[in-house]
Scaffold this active site. Structure first.
Site, PDB file in Angstrom:
ATOM      1  N   HIS A 186       3.018   7.291   5.613  1.00 34.92           N
ATOM      2  CA  HIS A 186       3.254   5.864   5.736  1.00 34.92           C
ATOM      3  C   HIS A 186       2.929   4.829   4.635  1.00 34.92           C
ATOM      4  CE1 HIS A 186      -0.936   6.325   6.707  1.00 34.92           C
ATOM      5  NE2 HIS A 186      -1.112   5.232   6.578  1.00 34.92           N
ATOM      6  N   ARG A 246       0.961  -1.044  -0.064  1.00 36.46           N
ATOM      7  CA  ARG A 246       0.035  -0.094  -0.068  1.00 36.46           C
ATOM      8  C   ARG A 246       0.906   1.110   0.121  1.00 36.46           C
ATOM      9  NH1 ARG A 246      -2.271   3.834  -0.914  1.00 36.46           N
ATOM     10  NH2 ARG A 246      -3.998   4.874   0.018  1.00 36.46           N
ATOM     11  N   GLU A 295     -10.908   5.658   2.247  1.00 35.81           N
ATOM     12  CA  GLU A 295      -9.614   5.089   1.819  1.00 35.81           C
ATOM     13  C   GLU A 295      -9.364   5.601   0.290  1.00 35.81           C
ATOM     14  OE1 GLU A 295      -5.925   2.964   2.271  1.00 35.81           O
ATOM     15  OE2 GLU A 295      -7.209   4.034   3.508  1.00 35.81           O
ATOM     16  N   GLU A 334      -5.039   6.848  11.867  1.00 30.26           N
ATOM     17  CA  GLU A 334      -5.235   5.177  11.364  1.00 30.26           C
ATOM     18  C   GLU A 334      -4.817   4.297  12.712  1.00 30.26           C
ATOM     19  OE1 GLU A 334      -3.894   3.999   7.476  1.00 30.26           O
ATOM     20  OE2 GLU A 334      -2.850   2.306   8.514  1.00 30.26           O
ATOM     21  N   HIS A 344      -3.003  10.507   5.670  1.00 32.98           N
ATOM     22  CA  HIS A 344      -4.500  10.901   5.518  1.00 32.98           C
ATOM     23  C   HIS A 344      -4.583  12.263   6.259  1.00 32.98           C
ATOM     24  CE1 HIS A 344      -4.996   6.605   4.808  1.00 32.98           C
ATOM     25  NE2 HIS A 344      -4.253   6.265   5.734  1.00 32.98           N
ATOM     26  N   HIS A 346       1.694   7.142   1.551  1.00 36.55           N
ATOM     27  CA  HIS A 346       0.538   8.027   1.481  1.00 36.55           C
ATOM     28  C   HIS A 346       0.440   8.726   2.989  1.00 36.55           C
ATOM     29  CE1 HIS A 346      -1.014   4.185   3.210  1.00 36.55           C
ATOM     30  NE2 HIS A 346      -1.931   4.902   3.529  1.00 36.55           N
TER      31      HIS A 346
END
Length: 347
Positions: free
Chosen positions: A101, A52, A124, A62, A57, A55
């Site tokens: 992260h 993943r 997401e 999270e 948020h 990125h």
């Protein structure tokens, strides 16, 4: 009496997934699950080597829980320091809002984890990804900022990668991150399933992690409940947080009491999520033949719970007799101490 048609159940694992190289994700915010106004959640799976991508948020912290498999995370803090950690089943992580992260499966086999966000409006699909950012920035600016040539910039992805497949960073390779000392707990990792649990014989066990045990987790707390067949997580409410539930294993009945004669009773199975708003009365009952396992997330760093058994036990018998319209001999049978879990009834 005020009626509601709102459901407190969402079939997360039945949702059509987003797919990418080695990755699968399903998410539910308040837009898909209208009852879940304060918390959103994601179920994600990564094959070995699948990542993943880098990125962040902007509108939510999270909180992650590993259901199965193993993964590695990288993290950048606003002060410029960083962290690299590995996670196994039962481990928890916490990344504050806005901290960059990544997450990568490290095998063997698939890694399945649940992400819980302290904002019901989180999605997401609307996070800030490094490939999306660079592909939308003028090439000369990217070249100048990164110190690479325009020819190098042209090799970058032309849009968001989201998932990226790469080699497995295992300990047989030179791409595994070095670590000088063994550690059970790190700043961003807490081994929840290594905890000695709260236990009610015949009823179940509870493991809980709050900001007291895991100081970085300043906005969220979590629990894993294991409830025996026929047993009950007793009637209770949380005065300081909403409760978001992911049913890992087994079948259950969960009911939410919303006052004014209004209660919603629904049946759950593995892969479903449930929600109990802050202050609402609720219970969870194991309706299956095996142990029920439930992951629970709270949008508060402190765990607070008001148990019905405790409330009754703290009132004089005369108060209970008057309030409930029961004779003294029946009141004498009511709880004298907290139950938390209640074993299956003998009858």
């Amino acid at each position: 009496m005020v009626e509601t048609t709102l459901s407190f159940k969402y079939r997360l694992e039945k949702e059509t997934p987003r797919l990418g190289p080695g990755g699968v994700t399903r998410g539910a915010s308040v837009h898909e699950f209208p009852a879940s106004v304060g918390i959103a959640g994601v179920s994600m799976r990564l094959e070995p080597g699948s990542m993943r991508e880098l990125h962040w948020h902007a509108n939510a912290a999270e909180w992650g829980y590993v259901v199965s498999g193993n993964c590695r995370t990288t993290l950048m803090r606003p002060d410029g320091s960083s962290a690299i950690d590995t996670f196994a089943p039962g481990d928890v992580w916490y990344f504050p809002r806005g901290w960059g992260h990544s997450i990568q499966g490290i095998g063997p086999g698939e890694c399945h984890f649940i992400l819980i966000f302290d904002n019901g409006d989180f999605s997401e699909d609307h996070t800030f990804s490094i490939t999306d950012w660079l592909s939308r920035t003028p090439p000369d600016v990217v070249a100048q900022s990164l110190g690479i040539s325009l020819e190098d910039v042209a090799k970058l992805p032309k849009g968001e990668a989201y998932f990226a497949q790469g080699p497995v960073p295992d300990d047989a390779s030179f791409i595994s991150a070095p670590r000088k000392e063994p550690e059970l707990v790190t700043v961003h990792r807490y081994p929840l399933m290594a905890q000695v649990p709260r236990r009610v014989p015949g009823g179940g066990v509870q493991r809980t992690v709050t900001v007291d045990e895991f100081p970085i987790s300043t906005t969220m707390a979590g629990s894993v409940l294991e409830i025996q067949p026929g047993a009950l997580r007793e009637l209770h409410w949380h005065p300081n947080a909403d409760e978001w539930q992911y049913f890992i294993e087994g079948t259950a009945e969960m009911a939410v009491f919303l006052a004014e004669g209004n209660a919603v009773i629904e049946q759950y199975e593995a892969g479903d999520i449930g929600y109990a708003p802050m202050g609402s009365g609720h219970y969870i009952k194991n309706t299956g033949p095996g142990v029920l396992r439930v992951l629970i997330g709270f949008n508060s760093p402190k765990y607070e719970s008001n148990e019905l058994s405790t409330w009754l036990a703290t009132n004089p018998p005369a108060v209970l007799s008057t309030n409930l319209g029961l004779p003294a001999e029946t009141v004498a049978k009511l709880p004298k101490e907290e139950h938390f879990f209640v074993p299956k009834r003998a009858d």
